[in-house]
Enzyme design. Structure first.
Site, PDB file in Angstrom:
ATOM      1  N   ASP A  46      22.091  -6.823  28.551  1.00 15.77           N
ATOM      2  CA  ASP A  46      23.090  -6.758  29.627  1.00 15.77           C
ATOM      3  C   ASP A  46      23.424  -5.300  29.959  1.00 15.77           C
ATOM      4  O   ASP A  46      24.187  -5.029  30.889  1.00 15.77           O
ATOM      5  CB  ASP A  46      24.336  -7.600  29.321  1.00 15.77           C
ATOM      6  CG  ASP A  46      25.046  -7.182  28.039  1.00 15.77           C
ATOM      7  OD1 ASP A  46      24.571  -6.242  27.369  1.00 15.77           O
ATOM      8  OD2 ASP A  46      26.080  -7.793  27.713  1.00 15.77           O
ATOM      9  N   SER A  47      22.792  -4.354  29.240  1.00 14.69           N
ATOM     10  CA  SER A  47      22.859  -2.937  29.642  1.00 14.69           C
ATOM     11  C   SER A  47      22.287  -2.766  31.045  1.00 14.69           C
ATOM     12  O   SER A  47      22.511  -1.726  31.677  1.00 14.69           O
ATOM     13  CB  SER A  47      22.090  -2.062  28.647  1.00 14.69           C
ATOM     14  OG  SER A  47      20.777  -2.563  28.461  1.00 14.69           O
ATOM     15  N   ASP A  85      20.207 -11.255  26.697  1.00 17.02           N
ATOM     16  CA  ASP A  85      21.617 -11.265  26.269  1.00 17.02           C
ATOM     17  C   ASP A  85      22.388 -12.378  26.955  1.00 17.02           C
ATOM     18  O   ASP A  85      22.262 -12.568  28.181  1.00 17.02           O
ATOM     19  CB  ASP A  85      22.277  -9.934  26.683  1.00 17.02           C
ATOM     20  CG  ASP A  85      22.246  -8.905  25.584  1.00 17.02           C
ATOM     21  OD1 ASP A  85      22.262  -9.293  24.396  1.00 17.02           O
ATOM     22  OD2 ASP A  85      22.201  -7.700  25.910  1.00 17.02           O
ATOM     23  N   LYS A 113      20.569 -13.355  22.519  1.00 12.27           N
ATOM     24  CA  LYS A 113      21.398 -12.480  21.686  1.00 12.27           C
ATOM     25  C   LYS A 113      22.838 -12.579  22.176  1.00 12.27           C
ATOM     26  O   LYS A 113      23.084 -12.720  23.378  1.00 12.27           O
ATOM     27  CB  LYS A 113      20.897 -11.030  21.780  1.00 12.27           C
ATOM     28  CG  LYS A 113      21.761 -10.018  21.040  1.00 12.27           C
ATOM     29  CD  LYS A 113      21.080  -8.679  20.913  1.00 12.27           C
ATOM     30  CE  LYS A 113      21.285  -7.713  22.050  1.00 12.27           C
ATOM     31  NZ  LYS A 113      22.692  -7.398  22.397  1.00 12.27           N
ATOM     32  N   GLU A 115      27.043 -11.041  21.085  1.00  8.60           N
ATOM     33  CA  GLU A 115      27.790 -10.045  20.313  1.00  8.60           C
ATOM     34  C   GLU A 115      28.878 -10.698  19.465  1.00  8.60           C
ATOM     35  O   GLU A 115      29.652 -11.522  19.970  1.00  8.60           O
ATOM     36  CB  GLU A 115      28.427  -9.033  21.269  1.00  8.60           C
ATOM     37  CG  GLU A 115      27.406  -8.241  22.064  1.00  8.60           C
ATOM     38  CD  GLU A 115      28.049  -7.216  22.989  1.00  8.60           C
ATOM     39  OE1 GLU A 115      29.282  -7.000  22.911  1.00  8.60           O
ATOM     40  OE2 GLU A 115      27.298  -6.614  23.780  1.00  8.60           O
ATOM     41  N   GLU A 183      24.718  -1.757  16.086  1.00 14.63           N
ATOM     42  CA  GLU A 183      24.966  -0.673  17.046  1.00 14.63           C
ATOM     43  C   GLU A 183      26.076   0.245  16.539  1.00 14.63           C
ATOM     44  O   GLU A 183      27.189  -0.216  16.234  1.00 14.63           O
ATOM     45  CB  GLU A 183      25.346  -1.269  18.412  1.00 14.63           C
ATOM     46  CG  GLU A 183      25.661  -0.183  19.441  1.00 14.63           C
ATOM     47  CD  GLU A 183      25.540  -0.627  20.890  1.00 14.63           C
ATOM     48  OE1 GLU A 183      25.225  -1.799  21.145  1.00 14.63           O
ATOM     49  OE2 GLU A 183      25.763   0.229  21.761  1.00 14.63           O
TER      50      GLU A 183
END
Ligand code: KIV
Length: 253
Positions: A46-47, A85, A113, A115, A183
């Site tokens: 999602d970057s 993501d 993925k 978070e 991260e």
């Protein structure tokens, strides 16, 4: 001929002590290029919110945007294991987590993925129970940037942070994640998690002792020159080369 990479391949690479290279891919040409380079693990991160869509952070990225980019990247990939993501707010309950993970799989993701650690454990259990391979993400969580006051902070520095990371790392192992992105985790804590748990750890700004490393590809090759994280040493200044080429062409016409 290269073989198709699976979650099992990633686990086996950890067991053999073979470093796992992972990069982000957001569209057809980038995924194709990275796959042709033999990068085994690709992520439609999602970057893309920042380096492709021009948002200030990842919290504005939608499911529709993730699906669109996942479809494009999946068309370019053959051998790498390509995942996507789950964006912010897309996994608030086990039901929405599974429904949105299935949408990403339908778009071409081979894993998803998300978070967080213990706080998203029911969601991770539900995703894994449907047979969708899962990668966790611990340490600095970009989707929580607003709670962090807009700052990307290093995690695991004090005893409380260390204990929380180990507890979250254990929760993700219990839920069946095949890999976990770490991260901005302090290198000793990243090393400890890597040694303790069976999944592959993929570090970003977390020191050299993770099982693998991931970077935003634009940071590595310099195609987003307006911001580069401190821990990245770009291998190319592609934006500068493009500027030169474009200006030379413009003057020559
Ligand atoms: O969004 C992303 O690209 C990521 C990686 C940098 C780990 O989460």
């Amino acid at each position: 001929m290269s073989m198709k990479v699976t979650p099992e391949t990633i686990r086996a690479m950890k067991q053999r002590g073979e470093k796992i290279a992972a990069l982000t891919a957001y569209d057809y040409p980038l995924a194709k290029l990275l796959d042709e380079c033999g990068v085994p693990l690709l992520l439609v991160g999602d970057s893309l919110g920042m380096v492709v869509l021009g948002y200030p952070n990842t919290t504005l990225v939608s499911m529709a945007e993730m699906e669109h980019h996942t479809r494009a990247a999946a068309r370019g990939n053959t051998n790498a294991l390509l995942g996507a993501d789950l964006p912010f707010h897309a996994y608030e309950t086990p039901e929405t987590a599974v429904a949105n993970a299935q949408r990403l799989v339908a778009a071409g993701a081979e894993y998803v993925k998300a978070e967080g650690g213990r706080e998203i454990l029911p969601q991770v259990h539900a995703i894994v129970a449907t047979g969708i391979p899962f990668i966790g993400h611990l340490g600095m969580l970009p989707q929580h940037i607003l709670e962090e006051g807009g700052k990307y902070r290093i995690k695991g520095r004090d005893d409380t942070g260390h204990a929380k990371l180990l507890d979250d790392a254990a929760a993700l192992a219990e839920a069946g994640a095949f890999a976990v992105v770490l991260e901005l985790v302090t290198p000793p804590v990243a090393r400890e998690i890597t040694g303790r748990f069976p999944y592959a750890t993929i570090g970003i700004g977390s020191g050299p002792d993770c099982d693998g490393q991931i970077l935003v590809t634009h940071d590595l090759v310099g195609t987003f020159p307006w911001f580069t994280p401190k821990f990245v040493q770009p291998k190319l200044n592609a934006a500068e080369q493009m500027r030169t080429a474009i200006q030379e062409w413009r003057k020559a016409i």
